[in-house]
Design an enzyme around this catalytic site. Structure first.
Site, PDB file in Angstrom:
ATOM      1  CB  CYS A 121      -0.867   0.085   1.159  1.00 25.26           C
ATOM      2  SG  CYS A 121      -1.779  -1.553   1.207  1.00 25.26           S
TER       3      CYS A 121
ATOM      4  CG  HIS B  56      -3.141   3.079   2.535  1.00 24.73           C
ATOM      5  ND1 HIS B  56      -3.774   2.710   1.263  1.00 24.73           N
ATOM      6  CD2 HIS B  56      -3.234   1.753   3.315  1.00 24.73           C
ATOM      7  CE1 HIS B  56      -4.215   1.494   1.492  1.00 24.73           C
ATOM      8  NE2 HIS B  56      -3.808   0.833   2.700  1.00 24.73           N
TER       9      HIS B  56
ATOM     10  CG  ASN C  90      -6.616  -1.178   1.855  1.00 24.67           C
ATOM     11  OD1 ASN C  90      -6.236  -0.753   0.827  1.00 24.67           O
ATOM     12  ND2 ASN C  90      -6.087  -1.677   2.962  1.00 24.67           N
TER      13      ASN C  90
END
Ligand code: UT7
Length: 317
Positions: A111, A234, A264
């Site tokens: 990520c 993030h 996500n």
């Protein structure tokens, strides 16, 4: 820190057509919309598409916004955890789709990958290149078990891209990249298998990593939290962001979020959120903007930029 400039000439985003809402997920899993929203802030996620296809769509949108053609791109950096194939990387396919004739490289930093890409892009600009395409693209549905209550509620697909170019008064004021391989097995997948995660430990380590990385980048820039106008973290879990913000002193009002819509999307999450924030007219030239990635590895990455370039008016979005 740099004299050459760092300008976001254009951003673009791509999401596949199929939307899976929490309610739809609850038909196949013992969960509920209420639980997922309360514990994560997620309302839906997108499924389908391919990593190279989504990356190509987002990159083409970024190039159109930047008003540049394939011959203008000097380097393609593609951050992804979900490449089309084990071999080769996905960046060459994206370069082929876009008609690029330049270096094309995958970045696997989970990520944190897109923010790693921004720092690498800065390095290419320092070496004399003019325009770098930095893409984050994921098809996490290929490695997510949508019957697992821990991971199935979190992940989805998407892509975001930016054309970064020299000049224009923008610059990277500070940055921090890090990794700690002690934590590989809190979020990982074997070849061909779905993800396994110790959610509570990821949560704890993420909050610590955000705090440490943000402070390291601020120190390097000679800035404090008060100097930061806007932050895009993030998009993993809104409670992770809130817990980290409590320690750092940021507010949700100065934070760009797209988590509720997309879930996500790993390496794609920051450029996807940035694209939305620009549509809303919330970032202007001259703003000091912090971008913070964190994730499997563990890896983390922060850049602080003096924003220049794609700053859309909310009325024209
Ligand atoms: O890019 C990084 C990616 N990873 C992450 O961001 C993960 C970070 N961690 C998290 O987001 C959270 O740990 C989760 C959302 C994954 C889980 O939330 P939690 O607050 O840590 O829940 P938990 O595992 O401690 O479970 C609490 C309760 C349990 O019930 P009891 O034992 O208290 O009766 C679970 O069985 O919630 C239950 N539960 C669920 N209930 C409905 C766990 N998952 C679910 C679910 N739906 N999906």
């Amino acid at each position: 820190m740099t004299q050459h400039g760092f300008r976001f000439a254009g951003l673009g985003a791509a999401l596949p057509d199929k939307l899976l809402t929490n309610d739809e997920l609850a038909e196949t899993m013992d969960t509920s919309d209420e639980w997922i929203r309360e514990r994560t802030g997620i309302g839906s996620r997108y499924l389908g598409g391919t990593t190279s296809g989504l990356a190509t769509e987002a990159a083409a949108a970024a190039m159109e916004r930047a008003n540049v053609g394939p011959e203008d791109i000097d380097q393609l950096l593609l951050a992804t955890t979900t490449p089309d194939y084990m071999l080769p990387g996905t960046a060459p396919a994206v370069a082929e789709n876009l008609g690029l004739d330049c270096g094309a490289l995958d970045i696997q930093a989970a990520c944190s990958g897109w923010v790693y890409g921004l720092v690498l892009a800065n390095g290419f600009l320092l070496q004399g290149q003019k325009r770098i395409l930095v893409v984050g693209a994921e098809t996490l549905d290929r490695m997510t078990d949508y019957t697992d209550r821990g991971t199935g509620i979190l992940f989805g697909n998407g892509a975001g891209a930016a054309v970064i170019e020299t000049g224009g008064g923008g610059e990277i004021l500070g940055w921090d990249l890090g990794a700690d391989g002690k934590y590989i097995k809190i979020l990982w997948a074997e070849h061909g298998d779905t993800m396994l995660m110790d959610g509570k430990e990821v949560f704890r380590q993420a909050v610590t990593a955000i705090q440490r990385s943000a402070n390291a980048a601020l120190d390097r820039a000679g800035l404090t939290v008060d100097d930061i106008d806007f932050v895009v973290p993030h998009q993993a879990n809104v409670r992770i962001v809130e817990a980290a913000w409590k320690r750092l002193g940021f507010t949700m009002e100065q934070t760009g979020m797209r988590l509720e819509e997309t879930g996500n999307t790993s390496a794609a999450s920051i450029p996807l959120a940035l694209d939305k924030v620009l549509d809303e007219g919330r970032i202007s030239d001259g703003d000091t903007v912090m971008l913070i990635g964190f994730g499997a590895g563990m890896t983390w990455a922060t850049t602080i930029v003096r924003w220049a370039g794609d700053a859309r008016s909310a009325t024209t979005a």
